[in-house]
Design a protein around this motif. Structure first.
Motif, mmCIF file in Angstrom:
data_model
loop_
_atom_site.group_PDB
_atom_site.id
_atom_site.type_symbol
_atom_site.label_atom_id
_atom_site.label_comp_id
_atom_site.label_asym_id
_atom_site.label_seq_id
_atom_site.Cartn_x
_atom_site.Cartn_y
_atom_site.Cartn_z
ATOM 1 N N MET A 330 0.844 -1.183 0.000
ATOM 2 C CA MET A 330 0.000 0.000 0.000
ATOM 3 C C MET A 330 0.885 1.240 0.000
ATOM 4 O O MET A 330 2.076 1.181 0.295
ATOM 5 C CB MET A 330 -0.934 0.008 1.222
ATOM 6 N N ARG A 331 0.289 2.371 -0.314
ATOM 7 C CA ARG A 331 0.994 3.646 -0.332
ATOM 8 C C ARG A 331 0.279 4.644 0.570
ATOM 9 O O ARG A 331 -0.870 4.433 0.962
ATOM 10 C CB ARG A 331 1.079 4.195 -1.761
ATOM 11 N N LEU A 332 0.973 5.718 0.864
ATOM 12 C CA LEU A 332 0.374 6.750 1.708
ATOM 13 C C LEU A 332 -0.893 7.313 1.067
ATOM 14 O O LEU A 332 -1.832 7.711 1.760
ATOM 15 C CB LEU A 332 1.393 7.869 1.953
ATOM 16 N N ALA A 333 -0.937 7.324 -0.251
ATOM 17 C CA ALA A 333 -2.113 7.825 -0.963
ATOM 18 C C ALA A 333 -3.332 6.943 -0.764
ATOM 19 O O ALA A 333 -4.461 7.384 -1.028
ATOM 20 C CB ALA A 333 -1.804 7.947 -2.458
ATOM 21 N N ASP A 334 -3.140 5.700 -0.304
ATOM 22 C CA ASP A 334 -4.279 4.824 -0.045
ATOM 23 C C ASP A 334 -5.006 5.186 1.239
ATOM 24 O O ASP A 334 -6.099 4.668 1.489
ATOM 25 C CB ASP A 334 -3.817 3.366 0.032
ATOM 26 N N LEU A 335 -4.402 6.024 2.067
ATOM 27 C CA LEU A 335 -5.059 6.483 3.290
ATOM 28 C C LEU A 335 -5.814 7.775 2.997
ATOM 29 O O LEU A 335 -5.311 8.635 2.267
ATOM 30 C CB LEU A 335 -4.032 6.734 4.393
ATOM 31 N N PRO A 336 -7.025 7.944 3.536
ATOM 32 C CA PRO A 336 -7.763 9.190 3.308
ATOM 33 C C PRO A 336 -6.944 10.411 3.741
ATOM 34 O O PRO A 336 -6.176 10.349 4.707
ATOM 35 C CB PRO A 336 -9.020 9.019 4.169
ATOM 36 N N MET A 337 -7.094 11.505 3.038
ATOM 37 C CA MET A 337 -6.339 12.713 3.351
ATOM 38 C C MET A 337 -6.618 13.214 4.763
ATOM 39 O O MET A 337 -5.741 13.767 5.428
ATOM 40 C CB MET A 337 -6.679 13.807 2.323
ATOM 41 N N TRP A 338 -7.840 12.981 5.254
ATOM 42 C CA TRP A 338 -8.204 13.464 6.587
ATOM 43 C C TRP A 338 -7.769 12.516 7.698
ATOM 44 O O TRP A 338 -7.911 12.827 8.881
ATOM 45 C CB TRP A 338 -9.726 13.656 6.681
#
Length: 670
Positions: A330-338
């Motif tokens: 997974m990547r950091l972009a897979d986590l919601p921005m909030w």
């Protein structure tokens, strides 16, 4: 009394800041207890945490509390804990009544039955002895410190209710569902009190369409009372495409990992609605690319949408370290921005780099050293040619490897401290403090050795001798965890154990006696390589005073000094093979505790006066399996490496490789 002590103990030993900033009042404190315990589950992995939930119509001075626990009989401790918390944090005095106590089944697992205790709690402000101020509140009482309802608040609520009634009708009023006048008044009071004296402005409609909703909350799930999935977030749909079918059921796609030992049912969700929930996505329902990755967990909160009868689970991936992301590709972009997880991960990286935890800000790269700042510039420089991309990837990989190695080394150092020092002293030294020495008037010491060990060493291969000692020490170390005793030293075949220091214990003599009996049992499970017979032990015990402390700041060692250690050693050396030789002081300490003993008579100890000694034969109250901490049936126990999910053995009996004694059944001392 124990509940009150437990609260103060938690404040003194590391949780003061958390407890102080947890909530504004008693109601909020109780409603957030489950969230705190969800983090303690990592430290206490073998326990099923209790759960707390207050009724929806509870207010800050009157509440109905529901307490669930698989361990029955703890309600008085809970009462003392809550009272002490209210008194210390919020200066509130609680009047607590137990309304009911029932048993409810939440799962078919071992701990699937919960004791459900319902408390009625009334909170009153503890008043200081001062003159009453001029009357300000509607309720003109002497309880001037209590939070009363202001006249302006009541007028504002009435005005808002009239507007709702005029525009939408009487059925739209938030108190229409309550039948009695008392219940309606409590609902109005809750609007004012919990909103801190203002009336919320609820919008007529939500300006967000369904498509935008599932993108804003990519890991959410909404389901009905039959546990049928009504809708899900876009990331959930991408990971499990078949969940888009209307007939999908929650149990077919998710496993409930927290609360522990609980089935994923609608009734259980209502019971533990105030608790964080951790769901595991079923691997067989996910895309084929996940077959070799660790399971994906999502953590969030359940909300009951009463108007439609649905439950809304808003969540995000349960990620606690960079390794969790990488192992799942997974990547950091897979986590919601909030999601605050992003900030925690980046803060952790900044802290590690800034504090010089990467070998003094340097990283290995093709047998050369690179400064951390230079490496970060190289990684973030978009103007570099494509030839540097491979080099940047190598640096990142080595950076992560160094971080992992450092973390492993730090954990290994901590385990070394705990292997050679009692827990309380190890924690003190880790704080860079040197604990002082102490005198302990009541301590019990045990010495144990292997009968015929000299002949064993002279006639067997060194590897065979070490294998015997390893087998014995692994079993004995585990046994000290069962009875909460401490191994001070082991030199050759000598094994030295104490109880009652550095933390005084009422049952120190019983603990050592049971440890000795367990040693004889476990010694019979190890065969001698010389003749193939069972190993015979000789054990001596004495109760008296000791001086204890820590020496050497570079390599700290826990040492005990005094006549008690000398007498215990003499009792062992003057004993008989396969028997436990105890002194008269130990006999007096355990003679009425259910142990079976027989007098040996006067025994002359070299260098000491003759004394009346005894042989300890057994414990009449418990079984052999209980003495060694095994489940009924006495099956052989292995050590489990929970981190890597494999069975393995420790070298030299020291718990240095990350293994935990997860299968121990602690002996109950009362």
């Amino acid at each position: 009394m124990f509940g009150a002590f437990l609260f103060e103990h938690l404040r003194r030993y590391g949780y003061e800041e958390l407890i102080r900033n947890l909530a504004n009042n008693v109601l909020e404190f109780l409603q957030n207890m489950d969230y705190v315990q969800s983090y303690l589950k990592e430290e206490y992995q073998d326990y099923v945490m209790p759960h707390f939930r207050c009724d929806d119509d509870s207010v800050s001075d009157r509440m109905i509390l529901h307490y669930f626990s698989y361990r029955p009989g703890y309600r008085q401790i809970v009462t003392g804990f809550i009272r002490e918390a209210a008194k210390s944090l919020y200066k509130m005095e609680l009047h607590i009544d137990i309304l009911s106590t029932t048993e409810e089944t939440v799962s078919s697992n071992q701990h699937g039955v919960r004791e459900h205790v319902t408390f009625s709690i009334v909170a009153k402000q503890i008043l200081d002895k001062v003159n009453d101020p001029p009357p300000t509140f509607i309720a003109q009482t002497k309880k001037h410190g209590e939070q009363q309802i202001l006249q302006g608040d009541v007028e504002a609520v009435k005005k808002k209710l009239e507007e709702i009634k005029k525009e939408f009708g009487e059925e739209a009023l938030p108190v229409a569902k309550y039948k009695s006048s008392r219940a309606k008044w409590r609902a109005i009071a809750r609007i004012s009190l919990l909103s801190r004296g203002f009336v919320p402005n609820y919008p007529e409609e939500i300006p967000i369409n369904p498509r935008m909703f599932i993108e804003v909350f990519p890991y959410h799930v909404i389901f009905n009372t039959s546990m049928k999935v009504h809708q899900s977030g876009i990331s959930i749909q991408q990971l499990m495409p078949s969940i888009r079918i209307r007939s999908s059921e929650m149990k077919d796609y998710f496993l409930l990992r927290y609360p522990r030992c609980t089935d994923l049912t609608y009734d259980n969700i209502q019971r533990f609605i105030r608790s964080p929930f951790i769901l595991e996505l079923r691997r067989e329902r996910m895309q084929k690319t996940w077959t070799k990755r660790p399971p994906l967990l999502i953590k969030g909160q359940m909300f009951h949408l009463r108007d439609k009868g649905f439950v809304f689970f808003v969540a995000s991936p349960y990620i606690r370290a960079w390794e969790d992301l990488e192992s799942r590709t997974m990547r950091l972009a897979d986590l919601p921005m909030w999601d605050a997880t992003r900030d925690f991960l980046l803060s952790d990286m900044a802290f590690r780099v800034g504090s010089g935890q990467y070998y003094g800000h340097f990283f290995l790269d093709n047998n050369s050293l690179i400064n951390a700042g230079e490496m970060m510039n190289r990684m973030g420089d978009d103007d570099k040619d494509d030839g540097n991309e491979k080099e940047i990837g190598n640096v990142r990989t080595k950076w992560i490897r160094v971080q992992r190695d450092l973390d492993n080394e730090r954990n290994r150092n901590e385990r070394l401290y705990h292997a050679f020092l009692p827990r309380s002293l190890a924690l003190t030294i880790q704080k860079e403090e040197l604990p002082g020495a102490g005198y302990y008037p009541e301590v019990t010491a045990l010495f144990c050795d292997v009968v015929g060990f000299i002949q064993l060493v002279a006639n067997c291969k060194p590897s065979d001798v070490l294998e015997v000692l390893n087998a014995l020490y692994r079993k004995f170390d585990r046994l000290t965890h069962v009875h909460d005793t401490f191994r001070v030293e082991s030199i050759g075949d000598a094994y030295f154990v104490v109880s009652g220091t550095p933390e005084s214990q009422t049952h120190h003599a019983e603990r050592i006696a049971n440890t000795a009996l367990g040693m004889l049992i476990l010694g019979n499970e190890v065969a001698s390589p010389l003749y193939g017979e069972k190993i015979q032990l000789r054990i001596g015990i004495h109760t008296g005073s000791l001086v204890c402390g820590v020496v050497n700041s570079r390599l700290p060692r826990f040492v005990v000094m005094g006549e008690t250690a000398v007498v215990a050693s003499k009792m062992e050396s003057h004993g008989e093979p396969g028997k436990i030789h105890i002194s008269p002081t130990t006999y007096n300490a355990i003679c009425e505790k259910g142990f079976k003993m027989e007098p040996r008579g006067q025994t002359d100890l070299r260098g000491l006066a003759a004394m009346e000694t005894y042989f300890l034969l057994g414990n009449k109250k418990v079984t052999n399996d209980a003495l060694v901490g095994r489940p009924k049936g006495g099956q052989e126990v292995t050590f489990i490496d929970e981190k890597n999910d494999v069975k393995r053995k420790d070298d030299m009996g020291l718990n240095l490789s990350g293994t935990t004694y997860s299968d121990i059944i602690p002996f109950p001392y009362k």
